[in-house]
Write an enzyme that holds these catalytic residues in place. Sequence first.
Site, PDB file in Angstrom:
ATOM      1  N   GLY A  71       0.214  -5.110  -5.595  1.00 54.15           N
ATOM      2  CA  GLY A  71      -0.169  -6.611  -6.453  1.00 54.15           C
ATOM      3  C   GLY A  71       0.148  -6.641  -7.761  1.00 54.15           C
ATOM      4  O   GLY A  71       0.227  -7.607  -8.422  1.00 54.15           O
ATOM      5  N   THR A  72      -0.259  -5.726  -8.272  1.00 55.60           N
ATOM      6  CA  THR A  72      -0.278  -5.462  -9.887  1.00 55.60           C
ATOM      7  C   THR A  72       1.140  -5.806 -10.124  1.00 55.60           C
ATOM      8  O   THR A  72       1.620  -6.667 -11.260  1.00 55.60           O
ATOM      9  CB  THR A  72      -0.663  -4.153 -10.375  1.00 55.60           C
ATOM     10  OG1 THR A  72      -1.832  -3.861  -9.781  1.00 55.60           O
ATOM     11  CG2 THR A  72      -0.253  -4.002 -11.837  1.00 55.60           C
ATOM     12  N   HIS A 202      -2.487  -2.653   1.187  1.00 54.46           N
ATOM     13  CA  HIS A 202      -3.595  -1.872   1.410  1.00 54.46           C
ATOM     14  C   HIS A 202      -4.942  -2.540   1.388  1.00 54.46           C
ATOM     15  O   HIS A 202      -5.836  -1.920   1.755  1.00 54.46           O
ATOM     16  CB  HIS A 202      -3.657  -0.652   0.529  1.00 54.46           C
ATOM     17  CG  HIS A 202      -3.982  -1.271  -1.109  1.00 54.46           C
ATOM     18  ND1 HIS A 202      -5.362  -0.944  -1.428  1.00 54.46           N
ATOM     19  CD2 HIS A 202      -3.236  -1.504  -2.178  1.00 54.46           C
ATOM     20  CE1 HIS A 202      -5.427  -1.287  -2.717  1.00 54.46           C
ATOM     21  NE2 HIS A 202      -4.275  -1.791  -2.966  1.00 54.46           N
ATOM     22  N   CYS A 327     -10.879  -0.101  -9.805  1.00 58.22           N
ATOM     23  CA  CYS A 327     -10.251   0.362 -10.739  1.00 58.22           C
ATOM     24  C   CYS A 327     -11.081   1.088 -12.126  1.00 58.22           C
ATOM     25  O   CYS A 327     -10.574   1.732 -12.968  1.00 58.22           O
ATOM     26  CB  CYS A 327      -9.396  -0.512 -11.207  1.00 58.22           C
ATOM     27  SG  CYS A 327      -8.412  -1.320 -10.229  1.00 58.22           S
TER      28      CYS A 327
HETATM   29  N1  PLP Z   1      -5.677  -8.380  -8.121  1.00 55.38           N
HETATM   30  C1  PLP Z   1      -7.059  -8.198  -7.406  1.00 55.38           C
HETATM   31  C2  PLP Z   1      -7.899  -9.509  -7.198  1.00 55.38           C
HETATM   32  C3  PLP Z   1      -7.262  -6.840  -6.935  1.00 55.38           C
HETATM   33  O1  PLP Z   1      -8.604  -6.796  -6.223  1.00 55.38           O
HETATM   34  C4  PLP Z   1      -6.340  -5.781  -6.808  1.00 55.38           C
HETATM   35  C5  PLP Z   1      -6.793  -4.642  -6.582  1.00 55.38           C
HETATM   36  O2  PLP Z   1      -7.883  -3.913  -6.493  1.00 55.38           O
HETATM   37  C6  PLP Z   1      -5.140  -5.904  -7.472  1.00 55.38           C
HETATM   38  C7  PLP Z   1      -4.780  -7.297  -8.101  1.00 55.38           C
HETATM   39  C8  PLP Z   1      -4.233  -4.859  -7.739  1.00 55.38           C
HETATM   40  O3  PLP Z   1      -3.338  -4.649  -6.550  1.00 55.38           O
HETATM   41  P1  PLP Z   1      -2.750  -3.559  -6.296  1.00 55.38           P
HETATM   42  O4  PLP Z   1      -3.857  -2.590  -5.860  1.00 55.38           O
HETATM   43  O5  PLP Z   1      -1.909  -3.739  -5.103  1.00 55.38           O
HETATM   44  O6  PLP Z   1      -2.027  -3.206  -7.327  1.00 55.38           O
END
Ligand code: PLP
Length: 375
Positions: A71-72, A202, A327
């Site tokens: 997602g990042t 995930h 995080c």
């Molecule tokens: N955006 C939101 C709202 C999230 O909760 C998270 C992960 O906790 C992310 C983005 C980041 O996703 P990824 O872990 O796939 O990088």
Amino acid sequence: MKQVYLDNAATTSVRPEVIDEMVKVLKEHYGNPSSTYAIGRHAKALIENARKVIAKQFNAASSEIIFTSCGTEANNWILRSAVRDLGVKRIITSKLEHHAVLNTIKQLKDEFGIEVIYLSILPSSEIDYEQLENLVKDEEKTTLVSLMHVNNEVGTELDLKRVASLCKEHNVLFHCDTVQSVGKTRIDLSELPIDFIVASAHKFHGPKGIGFAFIRKKNVLKPVIFGGEQEKGLRAGTEGVHQVVGMAKALEMAYELLETEQKYIAGIKDYCKKRLAEVYPDIHFNGNGCGFYNILNILLPVSEEKAAMMLFQLDMKGIAVSRGSACQSGSQKPSHVLSQFLSEEDLKKPSLRLSFSHENTEQDIDVLIEVLQTL
Ligand code: PLP
């Protein structure tokens, strides 16, 4: 010792059916999807089939789904390319966003000198919709609104329809970080005029290291990672075929089972709220406790000293919960989300984020309550 996992907003277990599909691909379909001989072509076909399965869940076209590593990455790509390639000069967002969005926007501001406006947050943990309405009316600057669908810490849910319609009406691009809602609620992209959404497998019982971006056809983004021609040159790098197939299977199952699991998980959350209120009559649910059905953020009426040790002690008893977002765990800074709407005094008290899945039971909640009572 019974392990109690109540941190499903951080990550989820992988469904056994997903693991089976992934193992099959790893064993049998190891060809490089860019190769032209049979096993390569077969791997490519698996990827394209997964893309179709994913697009169908959102009533989107397959060509609008681009695979990323998480997602990042999807958030970074969309925001960066919107500024660099679509001429965005102003971003309207909020301080409730995930750091994948907040830090990317901050970086873009430093690099490109764009204007960034953070919406006010109401005590209910919602954005100020009226302020947003007034801001988007100014059509002078090419603008992008970046707001998350479901907040990962308190579960506050954005009124997607309202924001999407507003952005469309005023010709403003709308990027929605849907990492916490994909697979947990239906998002019909043929009805909702959202320009960009993102997902991460995930979070919906799929594998880590794979996600996707939905890019509406009319928006032509350019890559931030250069190399081969994978993903039509938009995201170079040899595809993790097993990851892609696993993600599609996890998403398909999530939507097949959605209504049943949604009801079940909401029941677990209600039970948890009820049990907590019995034990702590003056407990406070952050964001009014009425956020998304799988997240409950609680403010425990205990002293600062007790608070400091609480996560550690819960961990020692086999209970996984989170303080704010995953995080940040381990950091002593107050949550950047809670600090938007809690008082200084309340921020010193322990807030715990509990997030549930179909695997949780009322017994898990009983174990949590039992342990909390001993602290
Ligand atoms: N955006 C939101 C709202 C999230 O909760 C998270 C992960 O906790 C992310 C983005 C980041 O996703 P990824 O872990 O796939 O990088």
